[in-house]
Scaffold this active site. Structure first.
Site, PDB file in Angstrom:
ATOM      1  N   ASP A   1      -2.859   4.288   9.297  1.00  0.00           N
ATOM      2  CA  ASP A   1      -1.741   3.583   7.918  1.00  0.00           C
ATOM      3  C   ASP A   1      -0.565   5.520   8.458  1.00  0.00           C
ATOM      4  OD1 ASP A   1      -0.552   2.330   5.625  1.00  0.00           O
ATOM      5  OD2 ASP A   1      -1.054   3.751   4.567  1.00  0.00           O
TER       6      ASP A   1
ATOM      7  N   ASP B   1       2.169   5.580   5.203  1.00  0.00           N
ATOM      8  CA  ASP B   1       2.637   6.470   4.077  1.00  0.00           C
ATOM      9  C   ASP B   1       1.508   6.843   3.115  1.00  0.00           C
ATOM     10  OD1 ASP B   1       5.764   6.271   4.307  1.00  0.00           O
ATOM     11  OD2 ASP B   1       5.282   3.902   4.589  1.00  0.00           O
TER      12      ASP B   1
ATOM     13  N   ASP C   1      -4.928   4.714   3.160  1.00  0.00           N
ATOM     14  CA  ASP C   1      -5.696   4.330   1.728  1.00  0.00           C
ATOM     15  C   ASP C   1      -5.351   3.343   0.723  1.00  0.00           C
ATOM     16  OD1 ASP C   1      -2.882   4.438   2.069  1.00  0.00           O
ATOM     17  OD2 ASP C   1      -2.607   5.504  -0.396  1.00  0.00           O
TER      18      ASP C   1
END
Length: 272
Positions: free
Chosen positions: A8, A10, A212
């Site tokens: 991922d 961001d 996240d």
């Protein structure tokens, strides 16, 4: 076996506050020197990720808009991969067209007593104020193919009502930094297709996936080494998987530490 990394962006490889990846540079350099594929798996658009790949000097395939599409650089694999041919890439489309997603999104929010806006409702200048991105980045963020990020301001009850209506209109939703309305796809779908390609290329692979957010769940489920990145407030997304690795630092710092430890372990096992 060949390591293959899916990450991922961001809040994971990129800092959520200033989008910096400086704290991950040590592990990034190691990955590059070792020739390990590093695949970005993001909710961002193909225009955004193409721009970011240039900053990273990344030449590998990438997954966009929460698994809505996969882009494989022309000639990357020594075999044909089915998909639409666009300049420089094979474009595998897994998601519903953006126009259909917008139509369902607009129907779902109608009559819900809350403020509900998608990226498609905002100018690039308005988006820049909300997101902190540059105006150029916001223009790229609005070039959407499959997925509508959503800003929601309302109560828990109106939020529930809206997402029920999203599903009644034949769509799904997920959550990263923002809510997203999309078709029946996720990052794991894209990772699974690319894993098959890498298995064909290398024979055996070991997959490391880092994320996240809730929208990374299906990506992490595809991993031999799933890594959940700590959020800036020290908390974690409520994701529960066997062998889940949780970082002891947020964002790119946690990314750097976790990936370094995993690569050290893999190298030690080869020597042993």
């Amino acid at each position: 076996m060949k390591p293959v990394i899916f990450t991922d962006l961001d809040g994971t490889l990129l800092s959520k506050t200033d989008y910096s990846f400086k704290a991950a540079e040590t592990a990034l350099e190691r990955v590059k020197k070792a020739g390990i594929p590093l695949i970005f798996a993001s909710s961002r658009t193909k225009a955004e990720v193409i721009e970011l790949r240039a900053q990273f000097n990344n030449t590998h395939p990438f997954i966009v808009e929460n698994g809505g599409g996969i882009l494989i650089p022309e000639g990357y694999f020594p075999f044909e991969v089915e998909g639409d041919k666009i300049p420089g890439y094979t474009f595998i489309k897994l998601g519903k067209p953006y126009e259909e997603v917008r139509k369902g999104f607009e129907a779902a929010r109608e009559g819900v007593p809350a403020i509900i806006k998608g990226f498609g409702d905002l100018t690039h200048k308005e988006l820049a104020i909300i997101t902190g991105l540059s105006t150029d980045d916001c223009l790229r963020a609005k070039e959407r193919d499959f997925d509508e990020p959503v800003f929601f301001r309302g109560t828990v009850e109106t939020e529930r009502e809206f997402f029920i209506r999203v599903e009644e209109n034949g769509l799904k939703w997920t959550r990263g930094r923002y809510f997203h309305v999309l078709g029946a796809h996720n990052k794991g779908d894209g990772a699974r297709i690319l894993k098959d390609c890498y298995k064909r290329l290398y024979g055996g692979i070991v997959t490391i996936c880092l994320g996240d957010g809730f929208n990374d769940l299906w990506l992490l489920r595809e991993a031999d080494y799933p890594v959940l990145i700590m959020k800036d407030d020290g908390k974690f997304e409520q994701i529960y998987l066997d062998a889940l690795i949780k970082t002891d630092a947020p964002g790119p710092e946690g990314w750097n530490k976790a990936l370094t430890a995993i690569l050290d372990s893999l190298e030690a096992s080869k020597k042993g």
